[in-house]
Design a protein around this motif. Structure first.
Motif, PDB file in Angstrom:
ATOM      1  N   GLN A  85       0.859  -1.175   0.000  1.00 45.20           N
ATOM      2  CA  GLN A  85       0.000   0.000   0.000  1.00 45.20           C
ATOM      3  C   GLN A  85       0.899   1.231   0.000  1.00 45.20           C
ATOM      4  OE1 GLN A  85      -2.110  -1.240   3.424  1.00 45.20           O
ATOM      5  NE2 GLN A  85      -3.400  -2.650   2.290  1.00 45.20           N
ATOM      6  N   GLU A  86       0.757   2.155   0.938  1.00 49.17           N
ATOM      7  CA  GLU A  86       1.589   3.365   0.945  1.00 49.17           C
ATOM      8  C   GLU A  86       2.843   3.209   1.793  1.00 49.17           C
ATOM      9  OE1 GLU A  86      -0.509   3.779   4.821  1.00 49.17           O
ATOM     10  OE2 GLU A  86      -1.140   3.043   2.852  1.00 49.17           O
ATOM     11  N   LYS A  87       3.104   2.008   2.286  1.00 48.68           N
ATOM     12  CA  LYS A  87       4.215   1.784   3.215  1.00 48.68           C
ATOM     13  C   LYS A  87       5.437   1.231   2.500  1.00 48.68           C
ATOM     14  CE  LYS A  87       1.486  -1.016   5.201  1.00 48.68           C
ATOM     15  NZ  LYS A  87       0.636  -1.914   5.956  1.00 48.68           N
ATOM     16  N   LYS A  88       6.610   1.720   2.909  1.00 43.73           N
ATOM     17  CA  LYS A  88       7.873   1.104   2.518  1.00 43.73           C
ATOM     18  C   LYS A  88       8.258   0.165   3.644  1.00 43.73           C
ATOM     19  CE  LYS A  88       9.913   4.853  -0.123  1.00 43.73           C
ATOM     20  NZ  LYS A  88      11.077   5.758  -0.209  1.00 43.73           N
ATOM     21  N   ILE A  89       8.709  -1.031   3.280  1.00 43.00           N
ATOM     22  CA  ILE A  89       9.055  -2.034   4.285  1.00 43.00           C
ATOM     23  C   ILE A  89      10.404  -2.647   3.934  1.00 43.00           C
ATOM     24  CG2 ILE A  89       8.381  -4.229   5.358  1.00 43.00           C
ATOM     25  CD1 ILE A  89       5.448  -3.438   4.690  1.00 43.00           C
ATOM     26  N   ALA A  90      11.239  -2.811   4.953  1.00 42.52           N
ATOM     27  CA  ALA A  90      12.495  -3.551   4.821  1.00 42.52           C
ATOM     28  C   ALA A  90      12.524  -4.556   5.962  1.00 42.52           C
ATOM     29  CB  ALA A  90      13.692  -2.612   4.900  1.00 42.52           C
ATOM     30  N   GLU A  91      12.947  -5.777   5.668  1.00 42.54           N
ATOM     31  CA  GLU A  91      12.957  -6.811   6.712  1.00 42.54           C
ATOM     32  C   GLU A  91      14.046  -7.835   6.454  1.00 42.54           C
ATOM     33  OE1 GLU A  91       9.676 -10.058   5.249  1.00 42.54           O
ATOM     34  OE2 GLU A  91       8.946  -8.355   6.390  1.00 42.54           O
ATOM     35  N   ILE A  92      14.422  -8.499   7.526  1.00 40.52           N
ATOM     36  CA  ILE A  92      15.376  -9.595   7.436  1.00 40.52           C
ATOM     37  C   ILE A  92      15.113 -10.566   8.574  1.00 40.52           C
ATOM     38  CG2 ILE A  92      17.162  -8.411   8.794  1.00 40.52           C
ATOM     39  CD1 ILE A  92      19.195  -9.821   6.821  1.00 40.52           C
ATOM     40  N   ASP A  93      15.264 -11.844   8.287  1.00 39.44           N
ATOM     41  CA  ASP A  93      15.203 -12.893   9.308  1.00 39.44           C
ATOM     42  C   ASP A  93      16.624 -13.391   9.546  1.00 39.44           C
ATOM     43  OD1 ASP A  93      12.465 -12.720   9.433  1.00 39.44           O
ATOM     44  OD2 ASP A  93      12.086 -14.561   8.309  1.00 39.44           O
ATOM     45  N   ILE A  94      16.980 -13.516  10.798  1.00 41.09           N
ATOM     46  CA  ILE A  94      18.287 -14.053  11.163  1.00 41.09           C
ATOM     47  C   ILE A  94      18.052 -15.275  12.041  1.00 41.09           C
ATOM     48  CG2 ILE A  94      20.449 -13.610  12.372  1.00 41.09           C
ATOM     49  CD1 ILE A  94      20.066 -10.626  11.651  1.00 41.09           C
ATOM     50  N   LYS A  95      18.469 -16.429  11.526  1.00 44.65           N
ATOM     51  CA  LYS A  95      18.326 -17.688  12.262  1.00 44.65           C
ATOM     52  C   LYS A  95      19.703 -18.142  12.712  1.00 44.65           C
ATOM     53  CE  LYS A  95      14.370 -19.079   9.510  1.00 44.65           C
ATOM     54  NZ  LYS A  95      13.852 -20.025   8.525  1.00 44.65           N
ATOM     55  N   ASN A  96      19.765 -18.602  13.950  1.00 43.16           N
ATOM     56  CA  ASN A  96      21.016 -19.166  14.456  1.00 43.16           C
ATOM     57  C   ASN A  96      20.684 -20.202  15.525  1.00 43.16           C
ATOM     58  OD1 ASN A  96      20.510 -17.711  16.869  1.00 43.16           O
ATOM     59  ND2 ASN A  96      21.673 -15.960  16.117  1.00 43.16           N
ATOM     60  N   ASP A  97      21.684 -20.672  16.232  1.00 44.96           N
ATOM     61  CA  ASP A  97      21.441 -21.715  17.233  1.00 44.96           C
ATOM     62  C   ASP A  97      20.634 -21.214  18.427  1.00 44.96           C
ATOM     63  OD1 ASP A  97      23.506 -20.099  18.122  1.00 44.96           O
ATOM     64  OD2 ASP A  97      24.694 -21.749  18.940  1.00 44.96           O
ATOM     65  N   LYS A  98      20.413 -19.909  18.496  1.00 46.11           N
ATOM     66  CA  LYS A  98      19.611 -19.332  19.583  1.00 46.11           C
ATOM     67  C   LYS A  98      18.169 -19.083  19.178  1.00 46.11           C
ATOM     68  CE  LYS A  98      23.635 -17.165  21.616  1.00 46.11           C
ATOM     69  NZ  LYS A  98      24.313 -15.924  21.940  1.00 46.11           N
ATOM     70  N   GLY A  99      17.809 -19.429  17.949  1.00 44.52           N
ATOM     71  CA  GLY A  99      16.438 -19.256  17.494  1.00 44.52           C
ATOM     72  C   GLY A  99      16.329 -18.335  16.295  1.00 44.52           C
ATOM     73  N   LEU A 100      15.272 -17.544  16.279  1.00 48.14           N
ATOM     74  CA  LEU A 100      14.973 -16.667  15.151  1.00 48.14           C
ATOM     75  C   LEU A 100      14.810 -15.235  15.627  1.00 48.14           C
ATOM     76  CD1 LEU A 100      13.895 -16.149  12.163  1.00 48.14           C
ATOM     77  CD2 LEU A 100      11.628 -16.457  13.167  1.00 48.14           C
ATOM     78  N   TRP A 101      15.385 -14.319  14.868  1.00 44.81           N
ATOM     79  CA  TRP A 101      15.137 -12.888  15.022  1.00 44.81           C
ATOM     80  C   TRP A 101      14.577 -12.391  13.699  1.00 44.81           C
ATOM     81  CZ3 TRP A 101      15.620  -9.523  19.088  1.00 44.81           C
ATOM     82  CH2 TRP A 101      16.257 -10.012  20.217  1.00 44.81           C
ATOM     83  N   ARG A 102      13.503 -11.636  13.752  1.00 47.64           N
ATOM     84  CA  ARG A 102      12.975 -10.941  12.573  1.00 47.64           C
ATOM     85  C   ARG A 102      13.043  -9.454  12.881  1.00 47.64           C
ATOM     86  NH1 ARG A 102       7.626 -12.829   9.705  1.00 47.64           N
ATOM     87  NH2 ARG A 102       9.179 -14.279   8.925  1.00 47.64           N
ATOM     88  N   PHE A 103      13.666  -8.706  11.983  1.00 49.91           N
ATOM     89  CA  PHE A 103      13.763  -7.259  12.118  1.00 49.91           C
ATOM     90  C   PHE A 103      13.032  -6.632  10.945  1.00 49.91           C
ATOM     91  CE2 PHE A 103      17.498  -8.959  14.241  1.00 49.91           C
ATOM     92  CZ  PHE A 103      17.498  -8.260  15.438  1.00 49.91           C
TER      93      PHE A 103
END
Length: 133
Positions: free
Chosen positions: A78-96
């Protein structure tokens, strides 16, 4: 459930069984009974004189721990700009995620020690439901 931020910068849809905790311009969202992770959203009003580079802001937000910048996804919804990344490691998942529209920026993180696709899908739906006011 429709939720409006204390700053009145944005609204989003939260499943009924999820809980919201507020602290000034930051909120935390999580499934109190069955959840494994939490979403944190911090909102900012960006001056019009500031050149907001969403990719650079995401790299700074993640604290330059991105191994491969090709993993960053940038798109418009829609009218939003979005940037994202998923980082997976032995400690689980981070989504930014950063959502930017109308000179407002939302810095969003989700972390979980265990990767469960059902919860990841719910997190994706919550983020996609964001409406910058």
């Amino acid at each position: 459930m429709k939720y409006t931020s204390p700053s009145r910068y944005y609204q989003l849809a939260i499943p009924e069984n999820w809980k919201v905790e507020e602290d000034e311009n930051t909120i935390s969202i999580y499934n109190e009974g069955e959840g494994l992770g939490a979403i944190t959203i911090t909102s900012y009003l960006i001056p019009e004189t500031y050149s907001f580079d969403i990719r650079k802001e995401l790299i700074d937000f993640v604290d330059n721990t991105i191994n491969n910048q090709k993993d960053i996804k940038e798109y418009n919804l829609q009218e939003k700009k979005i940037a994202e990344i998923d980082i997976k490691n032995d400690k689980g998942l981070w989504r930014f995620v950063i959502v930017f529209a109308k000179q407002k920026a939302l810095f969003i993180s989700y972390n979980s020690d265990v990767v469960v696709s059902n919860e990841i899908n719910t997190v994706s739906h919550i983020i996609a439901s964001i409406n910058i006011i």
